[in-house]
Each structure stands twice: as structure tokens, then as C-alpha cells.
Design an enzyme around this catalytic site. Structure first.
Site, PDB file in Angstrom:
ATOM      1  N   GLY A  99       0.786  -1.223   0.000  1.00  0.00           N
ATOM      2  CA  GLY A  99       0.000   0.000   0.000  1.00  0.00           C
ATOM      3  C   GLY A  99       0.819   1.274   0.000  1.00  0.00           C
ATOM      4  N   ASP A 100       2.093   1.173   0.347  1.00  0.00           N
ATOM      5  CA  ASP A 100       3.007   2.325   0.309  1.00  0.00           C
ATOM      6  C   ASP A 100       4.408   1.779   0.070  1.00  0.00           C
ATOM      7  OD1 ASP A 100       4.075   4.845   0.434  1.00  0.00           O
ATOM      8  OD2 ASP A 100       3.911   5.056   2.600  1.00  0.00           O
ATOM      9  N   TYR A 101       4.550   1.063  -1.049  1.00  0.00           N
ATOM     10  CA  TYR A 101       5.786   0.333  -1.298  1.00  0.00           C
ATOM     11  C   TYR A 101       6.867   1.273  -1.826  1.00  0.00           C
ATOM     12  CZ  TYR A 101       8.865  -3.581  -2.229  1.00  0.00           C
ATOM     13  OH  TYR A 101       9.926  -4.465  -2.203  1.00  0.00           O
TER      14      TYR A 101
END
Length: 243
Positions: free
Chosen positions: A166-168
Site C-alpha cells: 500500500g506504500d511500497y
């Protein structure tokens, strides 16, 4: 990760959090405007994240889920008061992907960055507490007034079938000289479409390495057979709509 020694007022914290802070040395290691993050060196080695009430519950839940699969640090304690959330997690050995010794070998960094994302996307989705992440993203874009009809131009239908971070980005993966230690900042994760993480992985490599030269290394390491160019364009366009 920069650390600056600070003092915290234990009496203002929930007891379940404060008890781990007694006689500890505390360092500010914040890198976001949305939350304060502290490194705690005392009875336990841990990181304490503090943010607005209700904002860390999802991260707490996802961290618990991922730690059971041994890909994220274990949660030590989670608590709230009238205004704030507090999330205390174990400190794993290593540094994030933006550490100097990681950036100094960009080809190696891009390769393991792709391999570890594929590892995450290979986890079983059955027990994941958050599902339908694409629908959530589309709903958020709609609330911001985005014209979602534009996405039809990408000729792609998202498939929520893997665990996404989701926030790679490089600051959110901890490694010890490229050896995987854990994912952090997982509050935007859940069951989603792999191309969302792939889009942000490419973006982070470009941003942190100041070049697009290692995109192919990243995608090859992840597995080209799993990558759909239209899927990457779909999420690139969705992110443009929500800027």
C-alpha cells in the site's frame, strides 16, 4: 535513518505504552508530517509511532497480520487516549532501503526490491483483515471529485488478489546489507491489485536513485510474466487523479 536524542513525558502516555519507556533513551526518527516516530532503547529496542486518534488502528491490525507471516515487526503494544494513537513495535536489525550502503549498489537494490515485493504478493490472502483495496482507492478518488471514467482509457480491470503493502517505497523496507528483515508503515495494505505496489516501487526507485535505469531490473526480479503494462498505467492514472 536519522536519530536525534529527545525527551518524552511519560506521564502523558497510556500506561501500556509508558511502561516500556521507563529508563529508556529516546531518539526522534520521524520522517513524515503525519506522525511522530521515536526509537526506544531501553528494556526493549522498539519504535514508537504517535499520530491522531484512530489513524494507527489499521496499521496495528495489518502489522499483526503480516508479523504472523514473519514479514513485519511484531507489535509490542497499541493504545489510544482522547487525542492520539500509540503504536509500539519491535525494532528489527538493519536499515531502510535508502541507507547509503544500499543506494551505493543500485542494481542489487533494485533486484532485491523486486524479489521481496514478489514474496509479499505470494502470501495467502484468506485471513487478511482488509479486502477490496482498489474499491477503497476509487471511492477516495471519487470523494475528491476525480473523473474516474478516464480510467477506461487504460483498458484494464483491476484484480484484488494479492496482499499489497500500500506504500511500497524504499524507506518502508528494512534490510541488513540487502538481507530482508521486514516491511514497515503497512497501514495502507490489504488485498489489492499487484500493480499498485509495482507502480509505487518504480516511482520510489526513480525518486531515490534519480534515474529510471533500474526499472527493468526491478520488474525482471519481480517476474515479468506477472506484470501488465496496462495495469501500471491504470494505477499511474489513478494516482494522477488523486494528486
Amino acid at each position: 535513518m536519522k536519530k536525534t536524542k529527545v525527551s518524552l513525558h511519560l506521564e502523558s502516555m497510556p500506561p501500556d505504552i509508558g511502561r516500556y519507556m521507563k529508563n529508556a533513551t529516546v531518539y526522534d526518527s520521524s520522517c513524515s508530517e503525519n506522525a511522530k516516530t521515536y526509537y526506544i532503547s531501553g528494556e526493549v529496542k522498539a519504535y514508537l509511532k504517535i499520530s491522531g486518534k484512530g489513524t494507527l488502528e489499521r496499521e496495528y491490525t495489518m502489522m499483526n497480520f503480516l508479523s504472523r507471516h514473519q514479514v513485519a515487526p511484531e507489535v509490542i503494544a497499541y493504545a489510544s487516549d482522547s487525542a492520539l494513537d500509540y503504536l509500539l513495535t519491535e525494532a528489527v536489525e538493519g536499515e531502510d532501503g535508502t541507507a547509503v550502503h544500499h543506494l551505493a549498489n543500485p542494481a542489487k537494490l533494485a533486484a532485491v526490491y523486486g524479489e521481496y515485493l514478489q514474496m509479499l504478493h505470494s502470501l495467502p490472502v484468506d485471513a487478511c483483515p482488509y479486502r477490496g483495496r482498489t474499491a477503497e482507492m476509487l471511492a477516495e478518488a471519487g470523494r475528491k471529485g476525480a473523473d474516474l471514467n478516464i480510467l477506461a482509457e487504460c483498458n484494464y480491470s483491476p484484480v484484488d488478489n494479492v496482499i499489497i503493502h500500500g506504500d511500497y517505497c524504499l524507506p518502508n523496507i528494512i534490510m541488513d546489507r540487502f538481507a530482508f528483515k521486514g516491511f514497515i508503515d503497512v497501514g495502507y495494505g490489504g488485498v489489492g491489485d499487484r500493480h499498485f505496489d509495482l507502480y509505487w516501487g518504480i516511482w520510489s526507485l526513480r525518486y531515490n536513485l534519480k534515474t529510471d535505469a533500474y526499472t527493468d531490473v526491478f520488474l525482471d526480479a519481480y517476474g515479468r510474466n506477472l506484470v501488465n503494462g496496462n495495469g501500471l498505467r491504470y494505477f499511474a492514472k489513478l494516482m494522477e487523479l488523486t494528486d
